[in-house]
Design a protein around this motif. Structure first.
Motif, PDB file in Angstrom:
ATOM      1  N   ARG A 145       0.832  -1.202   0.000  1.00  0.00           N
ATOM      2  CA  ARG A 145       0.000   0.000   0.000  1.00  0.00           C
ATOM      3  C   ARG A 145       0.872   1.259   0.000  1.00  0.00           C
ATOM      4  NH1 ARG A 145      -5.529   0.590   1.247  1.00  0.00           N
ATOM      5  NH2 ARG A 145      -6.092   2.739   1.678  1.00  0.00           N
ATOM      6  N   ARG A 146       1.962   1.233   0.784  1.00  0.00           N
ATOM      7  CA  ARG A 146       2.868   2.388   0.810  1.00  0.00           C
ATOM      8  C   ARG A 146       3.496   2.613  -0.563  1.00  0.00           C
ATOM      9  NH1 ARG A 146       3.297   0.709   6.018  1.00  0.00           N
ATOM     10  NH2 ARG A 146       4.872  -0.889   5.653  1.00  0.00           N
ATOM     11  N   GLU A 147       3.921   1.532  -1.219  1.00  0.00           N
ATOM     12  CA  GLU A 147       4.508   1.660  -2.558  1.00  0.00           C
ATOM     13  C   GLU A 147       3.493   2.188  -3.559  1.00  0.00           C
ATOM     14  OE1 GLU A 147       6.083  -2.144  -3.624  1.00  0.00           O
ATOM     15  OE2 GLU A 147       7.471  -2.181  -1.933  1.00  0.00           O
ATOM     16  N   LEU A 148       2.265   1.682  -3.483  1.00  0.00           N
ATOM     17  CA  LEU A 148       1.222   2.124  -4.397  1.00  0.00           C
ATOM     18  C   LEU A 148       0.859   3.585  -4.132  1.00  0.00           C
ATOM     19  CD1 LEU A 148      -0.543   1.182  -6.727  1.00  0.00           C
ATOM     20  CD2 LEU A 148      -2.247   0.440  -5.058  1.00  0.00           C
ATOM     21  N   THR A 149       0.813   3.979  -2.863  1.00  0.00           N
ATOM     22  CA  THR A 149       0.516   5.372  -2.501  1.00  0.00           C
ATOM     23  C   THR A 149       1.593   6.292  -3.044  1.00  0.00           C
ATOM     24  OG1 THR A 149      -0.649   4.687  -0.501  1.00  0.00           O
ATOM     25  CG2 THR A 149       0.119   6.955  -0.575  1.00  0.00           C
ATOM     26  N   GLU A 150       2.847   5.882  -2.933  1.00  0.00           N
ATOM     27  CA  GLU A 150       3.949   6.697  -3.447  1.00  0.00           C
ATOM     28  C   GLU A 150       3.836   6.841  -4.971  1.00  0.00           C
ATOM     29  OE1 GLU A 150       8.791   6.606  -3.734  1.00  0.00           O
ATOM     30  OE2 GLU A 150       7.819   5.576  -2.060  1.00  0.00           O
ATOM     31  N   TYR A 151       3.578   5.736  -5.648  1.00  0.00           N
ATOM     32  CA  TYR A 151       3.440   5.760  -7.108  1.00  0.00           C
ATOM     33  C   TYR A 151       2.305   6.695  -7.531  1.00  0.00           C
ATOM     34  CZ  TYR A 151       2.035   4.306 -11.774  1.00  0.00           C
ATOM     35  OH  TYR A 151       1.671   4.310 -13.077  1.00  0.00           O
ATOM     36  N   VAL A 152       1.148   6.552  -6.882  1.00  0.00           N
ATOM     37  CA  VAL A 152      -0.029   7.358  -7.219  1.00  0.00           C
ATOM     38  C   VAL A 152       0.262   8.838  -6.963  1.00  0.00           C
ATOM     39  CG1 VAL A 152      -2.389   7.843  -6.439  1.00  0.00           C
ATOM     40  CG2 VAL A 152      -1.693   5.503  -6.915  1.00  0.00           C
ATOM     41  N   SER A 153       0.920   9.142  -5.856  1.00  0.00           N
ATOM     42  CA  SER A 153       1.240  10.532  -5.510  1.00  0.00           C
ATOM     43  C   SER A 153       2.165  11.160  -6.542  1.00  0.00           C
ATOM     44  CB  SER A 153       1.896  10.599  -4.132  1.00  0.00           C
ATOM     45  OG  SER A 153       1.042  10.108  -3.149  1.00  0.00           O
ATOM     46  N   VAL A 154       3.187  10.414  -6.939  1.00  0.00           N
ATOM     47  CA  VAL A 154       4.143  10.929  -7.925  1.00  0.00           C
ATOM     48  C   VAL A 154       3.440  11.198  -9.258  1.00  0.00           C
ATOM     49  CG1 VAL A 154       6.160  10.316  -9.316  1.00  0.00           C
ATOM     50  CG2 VAL A 154       6.179   9.923  -6.851  1.00  0.00           C
ATOM     51  N   GLU A 155       2.628  10.250  -9.705  1.00  0.00           N
ATOM     52  CA  GLU A 155       1.921  10.426 -10.976  1.00  0.00           C
ATOM     53  C   GLU A 155       0.959  11.617 -10.926  1.00  0.00           C
ATOM     54  OE1 GLU A 155       2.510   8.793 -13.921  1.00  0.00           O
ATOM     55  OE2 GLU A 155       4.211   8.100 -12.717  1.00  0.00           O
ATOM     56  N   TYR A 156       0.271  11.787  -9.798  1.00  0.00           N
ATOM     57  CA  TYR A 156      -0.662  12.909  -9.660  1.00  0.00           C
ATOM     58  C   TYR A 156       0.095  14.236  -9.678  1.00  0.00           C
ATOM     59  CZ  TYR A 156      -4.572  15.724  -7.984  1.00  0.00           C
ATOM     60  OH  TYR A 156      -5.555  16.670  -7.866  1.00  0.00           O
ATOM     61  N   GLU A 157       1.233  14.278  -8.998  1.00  0.00           N
ATOM     62  CA  GLU A 157       2.040  15.502  -8.982  1.00  0.00           C
ATOM     63  C   GLU A 157       2.606  15.815 -10.370  1.00  0.00           C
ATOM     64  OE1 GLU A 157       2.359  17.701  -6.561  1.00  0.00           O
ATOM     65  OE2 GLU A 157       1.167  16.507  -5.166  1.00  0.00           O
ATOM     66  N   LYS A 158       2.818  14.783 -11.196  1.00  0.00           N
ATOM     67  CA  LYS A 158       3.300  14.990 -12.569  1.00  0.00           C
ATOM     68  C   LYS A 158       2.218  15.574 -13.467  1.00  0.00           C
ATOM     69  CE  LYS A 158       6.614  11.182 -12.945  1.00  0.00           C
ATOM     70  NZ  LYS A 158       6.825   9.883 -13.628  1.00  0.00           N
ATOM     71  N   GLY A 159       0.944  15.507 -13.011  1.00  0.00           N
ATOM     72  CA  GLY A 159      -0.136  16.067 -13.804  1.00  0.00           C
ATOM     73  C   GLY A 159      -1.172  15.064 -14.265  1.00  0.00           C
ATOM     74  N   GLN A 160      -0.978  13.787 -13.965  1.00  0.00           N
ATOM     75  CA  GLN A 160      -1.968  12.777 -14.353  1.00  0.00           C
ATOM     76  C   GLN A 160      -3.261  13.013 -13.575  1.00  0.00           C
ATOM     77  OE1 GLN A 160      -2.068   9.994 -16.353  1.00  0.00           O
ATOM     78  NE2 GLN A 160      -0.105  10.506 -17.262  1.00  0.00           N
ATOM     79  N   SER A 161      -4.380  12.726 -14.194  1.00  0.00           N
ATOM     80  CA  SER A 161      -5.652  12.848 -13.493  1.00  0.00           C
ATOM     81  C   SER A 161      -5.885  11.608 -12.636  1.00  0.00           C
ATOM     82  CB  SER A 161      -6.802  12.988 -14.497  1.00  0.00           C
ATOM     83  OG  SER A 161      -7.021  11.770 -15.165  1.00  0.00           O
ATOM     84  N   ILE A 162      -6.766  11.752 -11.652  1.00  0.00           N
ATOM     85  CA  ILE A 162      -7.091  10.624 -10.790  1.00  0.00           C
ATOM     86  C   ILE A 162      -7.699   9.506 -11.623  1.00  0.00           C
ATOM     87  CG2 ILE A 162      -8.522   9.848  -8.860  1.00  0.00           C
ATOM     88  CD1 ILE A 162      -8.219  12.652  -7.658  1.00  0.00           C
ATOM     89  N   ARG A 163      -8.549   9.857 -12.563  1.00  0.00           N
ATOM     90  CA  ARG A 163      -9.184   8.840 -13.419  1.00  0.00           C
ATOM     91  C   ARG A 163      -8.156   8.085 -14.258  1.00  0.00           C
ATOM     92  NH1 ARG A 163     -14.420   9.206 -12.616  1.00  0.00           N
ATOM     93  NH2 ARG A 163     -15.338  11.223 -12.187  1.00  0.00           N
ATOM     94  N   ASP A 164      -7.176   8.797 -14.790  1.00  0.00           N
ATOM     95  CA  ASP A 164      -6.130   8.144 -15.583  1.00  0.00           C
ATOM     96  C   ASP A 164      -5.304   7.191 -14.727  1.00  0.00           C
ATOM     97  OD1 ASP A 164      -6.904   9.447 -17.888  1.00  0.00           O
ATOM     98  OD2 ASP A 164      -5.338  10.988 -17.756  1.00  0.00           O
TER      99      ASP A 164
END
Length: 88
Positions: free
Chosen positions: A34-53
């Motif tokens: 879960r920590r790894e997935l949270t980190e991945y999701v956070s990085v992608e969101y900060e890069k500009g990806q949408s939550i849906r993407d």
């Protein structure tokens, strides 16, 4: 081109990575995974990806991704795109 989902460890040293969350979207994600997935999701969101993407990339729901981002104390962007003219 969709971003690559990071491999998750099996928890066993030297063991094979666990299949991605895409295989069973109802499976609970806990601990290091879960920590790894949270980190991945956070990085992608900060890069500009949408939550849906991000949700479609990892095979999870919008709500799950939003919850992970909230747990990571991410500052959410406002809804909608940029305005073409100033508000009246």
């Amino acid at each position: 081109m969709a971003p690559e989902v990071p491999p998750r460890s099996s928890g066993v040293p030297g063991g094979p990575p666990v299949e991605s969350a895409r295989t069973d979207p109802n499976r609970q994600v806990r601990g290091d995974e879960r920590r790894e997935l949270t980190e991945y999701v956070s990085v992608e969101y900060e890069k500009g990806q949408s939550i849906r993407d991000i949700a479609s990339t990892i095979g999870r729901s919008y709500g799950f991704v939003h919850r992970l981002l909230a747990e990571a104390d991410v500052d959410f962007r406002t809804r909608g795109g940029a305005r073409k003219s100033p508000r009246k």
